[in-house]
Design an enzyme around this catalytic site. Structure first.
Site, mmCIF file in Angstrom:
data_model
loop_
_atom_site.group_PDB
_atom_site.id
_atom_site.type_symbol
_atom_site.label_atom_id
_atom_site.label_comp_id
_atom_site.label_asym_id
_atom_site.label_seq_id
_atom_site.Cartn_x
_atom_site.Cartn_y
_atom_site.Cartn_z
ATOM 1 N N HIS A 117 -34.691 7.842 89.848
ATOM 2 C CA HIS A 117 -34.887 6.459 89.279
ATOM 3 C C HIS A 117 -36.522 6.196 88.973
ATOM 4 O O HIS A 117 -36.804 4.992 89.065
ATOM 5 C CB HIS A 117 -34.187 5.446 90.538
ATOM 6 C CG HIS A 117 -32.800 5.632 90.579
ATOM 7 N ND1 HIS A 117 -32.392 6.629 90.837
ATOM 8 C CD2 HIS A 117 -32.139 4.630 90.303
ATOM 9 C CE1 HIS A 117 -30.790 6.324 91.053
ATOM 10 N NE2 HIS A 117 -30.739 4.694 90.542
ATOM 11 N N GLU A 173 -21.914 5.701 81.334
ATOM 12 C CA GLU A 173 -22.933 5.465 80.420
ATOM 13 C C GLU A 173 -22.725 6.314 79.087
ATOM 14 O O GLU A 173 -22.855 5.801 78.023
ATOM 15 C CB GLU A 173 -24.165 6.094 80.904
ATOM 16 C CG GLU A 173 -24.945 5.198 82.005
ATOM 17 C CD GLU A 173 -24.483 5.336 83.416
ATOM 18 O OE1 GLU A 173 -23.424 6.266 83.618
ATOM 19 O OE2 GLU A 173 -24.758 4.508 84.453
HETATM 20 C C1 LIG Z 1 -24.950 7.285 86.723
HETATM 21 C C2 LIG Z 1 -25.571 6.190 87.264
HETATM 22 N N1 LIG Z 1 -25.347 5.100 86.734
HETATM 23 C C3 LIG Z 1 -25.756 3.713 87.292
HETATM 24 C C4 LIG Z 1 -26.233 3.579 88.471
HETATM 25 C C5 LIG Z 1 -26.962 2.510 89.153
HETATM 26 N N2 LIG Z 1 -26.114 2.265 90.488
HETATM 27 C C6 LIG Z 1 -26.420 2.347 91.581
HETATM 28 S S1 LIG Z 1 -25.252 2.212 92.632
HETATM 29 C C7 LIG Z 1 -24.139 1.583 91.555
HETATM 30 C C8 LIG Z 1 -22.711 1.168 91.938
HETATM 31 C C9 LIG Z 1 -22.026 2.207 92.399
HETATM 32 O O1 LIG Z 1 -20.985 1.746 92.986
HETATM 33 P P1 LIG Z 1 -20.047 2.812 93.712
HETATM 34 O O2 LIG Z 1 -19.959 3.927 93.258
HETATM 35 O O3 LIG Z 1 -18.488 2.027 93.933
HETATM 36 O O4 LIG Z 1 -20.588 2.883 95.198
HETATM 37 P P2 LIG Z 1 -21.107 1.588 96.291
HETATM 38 O O5 LIG Z 1 -22.525 1.293 95.866
HETATM 39 O O6 LIG Z 1 -20.113 0.586 96.103
HETATM 40 O O7 LIG Z 1 -21.202 2.297 97.441
HETATM 41 C C10 LIG Z 1 -24.809 1.701 90.378
HETATM 42 C C11 LIG Z 1 -24.284 1.183 89.066
HETATM 43 C C12 LIG Z 1 -26.715 5.195 89.021
HETATM 44 N N3 LIG Z 1 -27.233 5.273 90.227
HETATM 45 N N4 LIG Z 1 -26.032 6.133 88.368
#
Ligand SMILES: Cc1ncc(C[n+]2csc(CCOP(=O)(O)OP(=O)(O)O)c2C)c(N)n1
Lengths: 320, 340
Positions: free
Chosen positions: B144, B75
């Site tokens: 959130h 971000e």
């Molecule tokens: C700083 C932040 N940006 C965006 C999000 C929204 N978000 C939640 S899970 C996710 C994807 C995360 O991917 P990864 O870290 O690979 O974990 P996975 O869900 O694949 O276990 C996003 C973008 C968030 N929670 N925190």
């Protein structure tokens, strides 16, 4: 080398996570669970393999996809279910929910709903372990999506400079939500820790025995004061990004999912090893499954029947 | 800023349709992208996924991956890239999935985007839109669910939009994109499916102009974002007991249309401010001060805030429900202030 009893224990733990998560999905589809949950199904070997290498007083930090980490570190399913349902008996008195399970008893510093949000916290706990001479190791679990967050690199740099006992465990399940990681991640992942001189290992995250081997080596090394480490565990989430992510065709194919579920299921892989080497009979594994399923059903029902917190509690715990 | 309605391409006949709040936002962005090639969209899962809330579905099909760009989960990085691109000839829209993640972005927003025009003596401009969400009650817990629109409102150099209806969302988004300043545009994630009339012809709504959403004589309820619906609901309840409430929607917290707010309170002599952010040091507090300063000699009762309880948003439904302003709370407050 762990003995067969240890492998059987890992089998139980992985299966417990699987059965827990299936019930979470069930609670969601029956509209009994508030909000959403991110299931760990398919990735169980990572949490279990790493946590088996930890002491009870070692710390972990977890993520939005955190149920598996918490259970692998020793959380009780009943208190987990209660938290997921927002009940007073839950780990966080209902204040945290699925994405925020925390439990000092089992060294769980907390699941975190900010991607990358625990990188510095985990490193800080390692700093404190070193300063206080506690010999505790910290494992920082995160998805490959967190590789996008700058704070991870600030933390890794400090960890290596100060030789802190922290192991960064990157669970690469291929997708940042709905986007393939290759579209968001430049270069080789392990080149990033290497840039700081941090030792890293890449491991098949579907093979709990391999995860355990790598995990215990790097945890022991960290405990001896030899510095931080980075584990890249290649894995796959079998389900949606969250329980409501049903139509996934636009970002990954059914065939891909099918292939992982049939050929790369960590529970099946360990089961095949255990029965193939006649360490246990299939009937024994079936009994394990029946026992765990009954235990999970009881835990879930207990949580369903448990009361919500009283509204007056809303203002408690804001300050210590 | 003060765009007037551009009717040059407008069809002869006004066709009013119902759009959801989300569709209205998307339509505004699509129209501006068609109108101006410099408008691009950057954010996590904005392309094929059409955002986590599925609000922008179809944009990547129309404008292609060069203009609707999926970013890593970075971000601070992609917001700052938006700032730099805005300074050098583009008009980026940056998508921050949950307003809570503004915490990760604040340096780029508050220390960079907000100050660049001023620090450069007016030489550089930052025509950037940051879309973010606010609003609790989705059972998403403390990281959130926050409504953080007070944060950018506190920083000189930023404009902040808090639309309450699909109509307003569309008109304000178009103005935000055409504005030469950094604008933070807050969408209540619980409102995306709410429907409202949106004319099919071109229109914009200037930033800094409030709207009286309901006229009344006895008390003014100033409300922002989805709290406007709460205020209107409370006004209906109040009508049943003989209290005639006026509902004023500032639509932007900065610029703030102080005159419309103060004029309303001068007429009614009582005021409540309803906002889903925290009351302490928040948007509700600021508006209450504006009223106290501007209409002091007309007031018959203390200006009263109804805002989020001063706690992190809890997960458990009965607890979460207790933290956010409700129609009942606004009704009770109004009743008390009117001495009924
Ligand atoms: C700083 C932040 N940006 C965006 C999000 C929204 N978000 C939640 S899970 C996710 C994807 C995360 O991917 P990864 O870290 O690979 O974990 P996975 O869900 O694949 O276990 C996003 C973008 C968030 N929670 N925190």
């Amino acid at each position: 080398m762990p003995n067969n009893e240890a492998y059987l224990q890992m089998y139980r733990r992985m299966l417990a996570i699987r059965l827990f998560e299936e019930r979470v999905n069930d609670l969601y589809t029956r509209a009994l669970m508030p909000g959403l949950a991110h299931l760990y199904i398919g990735e169980e070997a990572v949490a279990v393999g790493v946590c088996e290498a930890l002491r009870k007083d070692d710390y972990i930090t977890s993520t939005h996809r955190g149920h598996g980490h918490c259970l692998a570190k020793g959380a009780s399913p009943d208190l987990m279910f209660a938290e997921l349902l927002g009940k007073k008996a839950g780990y966080c008195k209902g204040k945290g929910g699925s994405m925020h399970i925390a439990d000092p008893e089992t060294g769980n510093l907390g699941a975190n709903a900010i991607v990358g949000g625990s990188a510095a916290l985990a490193t800080g706990a390692a700093y404190s372990s070193k300063y206080l001479n506690q010999g505790r190791v910290v494992v920082c679990f995160f998805g490959e999506g967190a590789l996008g967050q700058g704070v991870l690199y600030e933390s890794m740099n400090l960890a290596q400079l100060w030789k802190l006992p922290v192991v960064y465990v990157c669970e690469n399940n291929l997708y940042n939500e709905y986007t393939h990681f290759t579209e968001t991640t430049a270069g080789e992942i392990v080149a990033r820790p290497a840039a700081f001189g941090i030792q890293s290992a890449t491991v098949d995250g579907q093979n709990v025995r391999a995860v355990y081997d790598v995990g215990s080596k790097l945890v022991d090394r960290a405990r001896k004061g030899e510095g931080p480490a980075f584990v890249l565990a290649n894995t796959y989430r079998f389900r949606g990004h969250h329980v409501g992510d049903i139509s996934r065709d636009y970002y990954r194919t059914k065939q891909e999912e099918q292939r992982w579920m049939e050929e790369r299921d960590p529970i099946k892989i360990l089961g095949a090893y255990l029965t193939g080497d006649h360490i246990v009979e299939q009937a024994e594994l079936d009994r394990v499954q029946d026992g765990l399923a009954a235990e999970m059903d009881r835990a879930m029902q207990w949580a369903i029947d448990a009361p919500y917190p009283a509204v007056e509690e809303v203002g408690e715990d804001v300050y210590a | 800023m003060h765009e007037t309605t551009d009717t040059t391409d407008a069809p002869a006949v006004t066709v009013s349709r119902e759009l959801t709040f989300g569709e209205a936002v998307k339509e505004a962005i699509a129209e501006e992208m068609r109108r101006d090639e410099r408008v691009v969209l950057l954010g996590e899962d904005v392309a094929e996924a059409g955002t986590a809330f599925k609000v922008l579905t179809g944009l990547v099909q129309e404008f292609g991956p060069k203009r609707v760009v999926d970013t890593p989960i970075s971000e601070a990085g992609f917001t700052g890239i938006g700032v730099g691109a805005a300074m050098t000839g583009m008009r980026p829209i940056v998508d921050i999935m949950f307003g809570d993640f503004l915490a990760l972005v604040m340096d780029q927003l508050a220390n960079q985007a907000a100050k660049i025009h001023y620090m450069s003596g007016g030489k550089w401009r930052v025509p950037l839109v940051v879309r973010a969400t606010l609003g609790a009650s989705r059972r998403s817990a403390a990281q959130h669910s926050q409504s953080l629109h007070a944060w950018p409102s506190h920083i000189p150099g930023l404009k902040v939009v808090v639309p309450s209806t699909p109509y307003d969302a569309k008109g304000l988004m178009k103005s935000a994109i055409r504005d030469d300043n950094p604008v933070v545009f807050f969408e209540d994630k619980m409102q995306y499916k709410v429907k409202g009339d949106v004319p099919s012809e071109e229109y914009t709504i200037p930033l800094g102009v409030a709207e009286v959403k309901r006229e009344g004589r006895d008390i003014t309820i100033v409300a922002t974002s989805s709290m406007v619906q709460v205020a209107v609901g409370a006004a209906r309840m109040l009508e049943a007991i003989g209290i005639d409430a006026e509902v004023v929607d500032p639509r932007t917290t900065w610029p703030l249309d102080e005159k419309t707010i103060v004029d309303s309170v001068k007429k009614t002599s009582r005021a409540i401010v309803v906002d889903e952010g925290y009351g302490r040091y928040g948007v509700a507090s600021e508006i209450a001060s504006v009223i106290a300063e501007g209409a002091f000699y007309n007031l018959d009762a203390p200006v009263t805030r109804v805002a989020a309880m001063h706690v992190p948003i809890p997960f458990s439904p009965p607890l979460e429900d207790a933290t956010i302003p409700t129609e009942k709370a606004v009704f009770d407050t109004a009743k008390r202030l009117c001495g009924k």
